[in-house]
Design an enzyme around this catalytic site. Structure first.
Site, PDB file in Angstrom:
ATOM      1  N   LYS A 173       0.993  -1.351  -0.063  1.00 37.61           N
ATOM      2  CA  LYS A 173       0.032   0.020  -0.033  1.00 37.61           C
ATOM      3  C   LYS A 173       0.808   0.980  -0.204  1.00 37.61           C
ATOM      4  CE  LYS A 173      -2.260   3.606   2.176  1.00 37.61           C
ATOM      5  NZ  LYS A 173      -1.808   4.314   1.055  1.00 37.61           N
ATOM      6  N   GLY A 226       6.922   5.907   7.859  1.00 34.80           N
ATOM      7  CA  GLY A 226       5.860   7.091   7.795  1.00 34.80           C
ATOM      8  C   GLY A 226       5.943   7.840   9.183  1.00 34.80           C
ATOM      9  N   SER A 227       4.940   8.605   9.367  1.00 35.48           N
ATOM     10  CA  SER A 227       4.866   9.491  10.623  1.00 35.48           C
ATOM     11  C   SER A 227       4.926   8.724  11.927  1.00 35.48           C
ATOM     12  CB  SER A 227       4.032  10.633  10.391  1.00 35.48           C
ATOM     13  OG  SER A 227       2.675   9.913  10.607  1.00 35.48           O
ATOM     14  N   ASN A 228       5.272   9.483  13.004  1.00 34.37           N
ATOM     15  CA  ASN A 228       4.853   8.828  14.395  1.00 34.37           C
ATOM     16  C   ASN A 228       3.516   8.884  14.728  1.00 34.37           C
ATOM     17  OD1 ASN A 228       7.717   9.782  14.574  1.00 34.37           O
ATOM     18  ND2 ASN A 228       7.367   8.670  16.543  1.00 34.37           N
ATOM     19  N   VAL A 230       0.709   8.025  12.593  1.00 30.23           N
ATOM     20  CA  VAL A 230       0.351   7.287  12.166  1.00 30.23           C
ATOM     21  C   VAL A 230       1.105   5.601  12.569  1.00 30.23           C
ATOM     22  CG1 VAL A 230      -0.196   5.640  10.044  1.00 30.23           C
ATOM     23  CG2 VAL A 230      -0.285   8.227  10.171  1.00 30.23           C
ATOM     24  N   GLY A 231       2.452   5.772  12.765  1.00 30.43           N
ATOM     25  CA  GLY A 231       2.920   4.377  13.122  1.00 30.43           C
ATOM     26  C   GLY A 231       2.523   4.158  14.646  1.00 30.43           C
ATOM     27  N   GLU A 248       9.480   2.443  10.976  1.00 29.66           N
ATOM     28  CA  GLU A 248      10.635   3.463  10.681  1.00 29.66           C
ATOM     29  C   GLU A 248       9.747   4.999  10.601  1.00 29.66           C
ATOM     30  OE1 GLU A 248      13.797   3.277  10.788  1.00 29.66           O
ATOM     31  OE2 GLU A 248      13.470   0.936  10.630  1.00 29.66           O
ATOM     32  N   CYS A 282      13.573  11.890   5.637  1.00 34.43           N
ATOM     33  CA  CYS A 282      13.723  11.543   7.086  1.00 34.43           C
ATOM     34  C   CYS A 282      14.956  11.792   7.800  1.00 34.43           C
ATOM     35  CB  CYS A 282      13.246   9.779   7.179  1.00 34.43           C
ATOM     36  SG  CYS A 282      14.165   8.938   6.109  1.00 34.43           S
ATOM     37  N   GLU A 383       9.491  17.356  14.418  1.00 35.32           N
ATOM     38  CA  GLU A 383       9.792  17.102  12.789  1.00 35.32           C
ATOM     39  C   GLU A 383       9.167  17.991  12.076  1.00 35.32           C
ATOM     40  OE1 GLU A 383       8.329  13.580  10.885  1.00 35.32           O
ATOM     41  OE2 GLU A 383      10.501  13.464  10.171  1.00 35.32           O
TER      42      GLU A 383
HETATM   43  P1  NAD Z   1       2.185   9.295   6.770  1.00 34.51           P
HETATM   44  O1  NAD Z   1       2.384   8.583   8.276  1.00 34.51           O
HETATM   45  O2  NAD Z   1       1.157  10.368   6.763  1.00 34.51           O
HETATM   46  O3  NAD Z   1       1.861   8.029   5.978  1.00 34.51           O
HETATM   47  C1  NAD Z   1       2.719   6.827   5.664  1.00 34.51           C
HETATM   48  C2  NAD Z   1       1.742   5.894   5.208  1.00 34.51           C
HETATM   49  O4  NAD Z   1       0.829   5.358   5.924  1.00 34.51           O
HETATM   50  C3  NAD Z   1       1.092   6.171   3.744  1.00 34.51           C
HETATM   51  O5  NAD Z   1       1.090   5.139   2.950  1.00 34.51           O
HETATM   52  C4  NAD Z   1      -0.225   6.403   4.499  1.00 34.51           C
HETATM   53  O6  NAD Z   1      -1.200   6.171   3.615  1.00 34.51           O
HETATM   54  C5  NAD Z   1      -0.461   5.310   5.590  1.00 34.51           C
HETATM   55  N1  NAD Z   1      -1.597   5.415   6.518  1.00 34.51           N
HETATM   56  C6  NAD Z   1      -1.976   6.650   6.808  1.00 34.51           C
HETATM   57  N2  NAD Z   1      -2.921   6.515   7.861  1.00 34.51           N
HETATM   58  C7  NAD Z   1      -2.728   5.281   8.153  1.00 34.51           C
HETATM   59  C8  NAD Z   1      -3.763   4.188   8.990  1.00 34.51           C
HETATM   60  N3  NAD Z   1      -4.467   4.971   9.968  1.00 34.51           N
HETATM   61  N4  NAD Z   1      -3.303   3.175   8.888  1.00 34.51           N
HETATM   62  C9  NAD Z   1      -2.276   2.519   8.020  1.00 34.51           C
HETATM   63  N5  NAD Z   1      -1.741   3.103   7.107  1.00 34.51           N
HETATM   64  C10 NAD Z   1      -2.052   4.604   7.136  1.00 34.51           C
HETATM   65  O7  NAD Z   1       3.478   9.617   6.578  1.00 34.51           O
HETATM   66  P2  NAD Z   1       4.016  10.520   5.240  1.00 34.51           P
HETATM   67  O8  NAD Z   1       3.588  11.889   5.214  1.00 34.51           O
HETATM   68  O9  NAD Z   1       3.704   9.655   3.772  1.00 34.51           O
HETATM   69  O10 NAD Z   1       5.668  10.431   5.044  1.00 34.51           O
HETATM   70  C11 NAD Z   1       6.377  11.291   6.006  1.00 34.51           C
HETATM   71  C12 NAD Z   1       6.762  10.754   7.147  1.00 34.51           C
HETATM   72  O11 NAD Z   1       7.694   9.312   6.879  1.00 34.51           O
HETATM   73  C13 NAD Z   1       7.819  11.647   7.999  1.00 34.51           C
HETATM   74  O12 NAD Z   1       7.566  11.440   9.339  1.00 34.51           O
HETATM   75  C14 NAD Z   1       9.126  11.135   7.868  1.00 34.51           C
HETATM   76  O13 NAD Z   1      10.089  11.294   8.660  1.00 34.51           O
HETATM   77  C15 NAD Z   1       8.900   9.572   7.676  1.00 34.51           C
HETATM   78  N6  NAD Z   1       9.827   8.988   6.989  1.00 34.51           N
HETATM   79  C16 NAD Z   1      10.694   8.141   7.930  1.00 34.51           C
HETATM   80  C17 NAD Z   1      11.553   7.299   7.172  1.00 34.51           C
HETATM   81  C18 NAD Z   1      12.561   6.534   8.005  1.00 34.51           C
HETATM   82  O14 NAD Z   1      13.282   5.585   7.420  1.00 34.51           O
HETATM   83  N7  NAD Z   1      12.829   6.425   9.517  1.00 34.51           N
HETATM   84  C19 NAD Z   1      11.831   7.347   5.841  1.00 34.51           C
HETATM   85  C20 NAD Z   1      11.020   8.172   5.177  1.00 34.51           C
HETATM   86  C21 NAD Z   1       9.968   8.720   5.640  1.00 34.51           C
END
Ligand code: NAD
Length: 499
Positions: A173, A226-228, A230-231, A248, A282, A383
């Site tokens: 996804k 992704g973001s903290n 959502v993570g 991550e 990131c 961030e």
């Molecule tokens: P995001 O958390 O908004 O989205 C990440 C993914 O999660 C997307 O595919 C999104 O559709 C999905 N998502 C959103 N809500 C969800 C839910 N409730 N359940 C499951 N999946 C869901 O992040 P973003 O805006 O796409 O990316 C930016 C973030 O990613 C920043 O915080 C950045 O630091 C982080 N990032 C971290 C690394 C790393 O290796 N540590 C690398 C790249 C980006």
């Protein structure tokens, strides 16, 4: 009809509801296309296909799985320019960086393809005579991969390649902003001859598709970047359902510049690390911790360099900094600039949304540098994920390290110094997953582990051999050829007496 569809069981299909969404070029506002907007029923179909394909795929010898990945790597090389151009159109990063994004995927693909002939386990002596002990890696099952938009080809490749080489089947996804890049990547697997059902793609929002994937009982592992915010939700759901999860997440990366640093080198590193990919990496350097002896000189030179950076469409070779990914991201970045001003920090460079001429069509923010920043300010703690960095003045290496560590994140950091003792002290005391000496915070290599400490992750790493640990589990095997029932855990006296 969607221009870009789901890929389920080897077929390109609309969302079952027929719903679609649009994506526009963040530099120009031009329509890129319409994409399938999927629901839980599409996720269920994809998981079903992945489940059905699992047994055959895991039994295909790993070197043969690797052969398919080698073909994928070759096709990525052939398509590199097209993939990079489309990526720039879809999410804005400048073309040279988009090429780097694809190159990272190429490197990861060949690295993991080669793992098909290794995937080493261990053989060990046994406690007993005529007995053989060994371990082997086993796939986990159907794995769900959830990726962000900032590395549209590289991050999916970091997850898909190790997942497949270990023998898992995948439901992928991608971020909704960069779903065309995801479609292009999956098309390459199709062309390379990956069997149907082994890799499935479901497009749509995180709330709907991401949640359905995380909650599906037949998905054994979620690998999320992704973001903290959502993570954390993903982690809670996975804990509730008892499934494996690799996370991550965010960063607040720092570059330390000591009084003995090569300032020209440090300037290059800061400009690249803070403003590359418009600060949306990131590992972006959103803090620069500078020794007071060189603070004024560095700030002046940085201001001169950064105020000359040219904003524009990433396809234009004269552009230094592209747009941010979306209107909402632009608003978020600018809100942080206003927060910084309200907290008492001073803007040294930039500070505004850029609306001159052609820039008004896209989501551009001026590269921005703050001075008079205290470490506890929100702009030095949270961030921002945009072209904004904060210069923090310190008096010693000890203070620099304390400031560097004084955030909740722990992805990457760097030090510029000519003193080897200081460099080693920093390596020892800075608590991040990635550390650089005399380089910016950008430039990881795919054969080393990638990931962060503290709130950045949950202890797993991507890339390198560490990625195999995420996507496989150990089976220990004991083979007794003594012809009698031998019992382990007997003491040495008994064993020697038996003989
Ligand atoms: P995001 O958390 O908004 O989205 C990440 C993914 O999660 C997307 O595919 C999104 O559709 C999905 N998502 C959103 N809500 C969800 C839910 N409730 N359940 C499951 N999946 C869901 O992040 P973003 O805006 O796409 O990316 C930016 C973030 O990613 C920043 O915080 C950045 O630091 C982080 N990032 C971290 C690394 C790393 O290796 N540590 C690398 C790249 C980006």
């Amino acid at each position: 009809m969607a221009d870009f569809k789901n890929y389920i069981d080897g077929k390109w299909v609309e969302a079952k509801s027929g719903a679609t969404y649009e994506r526009r070029n963040p530099a120009t506002g031009e329509l890129i296309g319409t994409y399938a907007k999927s629901g839980p029923e599409d996720v269920a179909a994809a998981v079903e296909a992945a489940k059905a394909a699992f047994d055959r795929w895991r039994k295909l010898p790993a070197p043969k799985r690797g052969e398919i990945l080698f073909r994928v790597g070759q096709l990525l090389i052939e398509r590199k320019e097209q993939l990079a151009r489309e990526m720039t159109e879809e999410m804005g990063k400048v073309l040279t960086e988009a090429r780097g994004d694809v190159q990272e995927a190429i490197d990861m693909t060949f690295y993991m393809a080669g793992e098909g002939r290794r995937l080493w386990g261990q053989t060990t002596p046994s406690e007993l005579p005529h007995k053989w002990n060994m371990t082997q890696r086993r796939p986990i099952g159907v794995v769900g991969l959830i990726t962000p938009w900032n590395f549209p080809i590289a991050i999916p490749a970091w997850k898909i390649m190790p997942a497949l080489i270990c023998g898992n089947t995948v439901v992928f996804k991608p971020a909704s902003y960069t779903a065309r890049s995801a479609v292009r990547l999956v098309q390459i697997f199709e062309e390379a001859g990956l069997p149907p059902g082994v890799l499935n793609l479901v497009l749509g929002t995180g709330e709907t598709v991401g949640t359905a994937l995380v909650q599906h009982p037949d998905v054994a592992l979620i690998s999320f970047t992704g973001s903290n915010e959502v993570g954390q939700q993903v982690a809670v759901e996975c804990a509730r359902l008892g499934k494996r999860v690799s996370l991550e997440m965010g960063g607040k990366n720092a570059i330390i510049v000591m009084d003995d640093a090569n300032l020209r080198l440090a300037l290059d590193g800061i400009v690249w690390s803070a403003f590359g990919t418009s600060g949306q990496r990131c590992t972006a350097a959103s803090r620069v911790i500078v020794h007071e002896a060189v603070f004024r000189e560095l700030a002046d030179q940085l201001d001169a360099r950064v105020s000359r950076l040219k904003l524009g469409n990433g396809l234009d070779p004269t552009t230094d900094v592209g747009p941010v990914v979306s209107e909402s991201q632009l608003e978020r970045v600018h809100r942080y600039v206003q927060i910084g001003v309200a907290e008492g920090a001073q803007i040294l460079t930039g500070g505004q949304i850029a609306r001159d001429g052609e820039l008004a069509r896209g989501h551009f923010h001026q590269p921005t540098i703050f001075v008079d920043v205290r470490p506890e300010m929100r702009i030095a703690q949270e961030e921002i994920f945009g072209p904004v960095t904060a210069l923090i003045r310190v008096r010693s290496l000890e203070e620099a390290i304390a400031v560097c560590n004084g955030v909740r994140y722990g992805l990457s950091a760097s030090i510029f110094t000519r003193d080897i003792d200081k460099a080693f002290r920093a390596i020892e005391d800075v608590h991040t997953g990635i550390f650089y000496v005399n380089a910016g915070t950008i430039g990881a290599e795919i054969h080393l582990p990638f990931g962060g400490t503290k709130a950045t992750g949950n202890g797993h790493r991507e890339a390198g051999q560490a990625a195999l640990d995420v996507f496989s589990e150990w089976q220990s095997i004991f083979i007794d050829y003594s012809g009698r029932l031998q019992r382990a855990q007997i003491d040495v006296e008994q064993l020697t007496a038996d003989d």
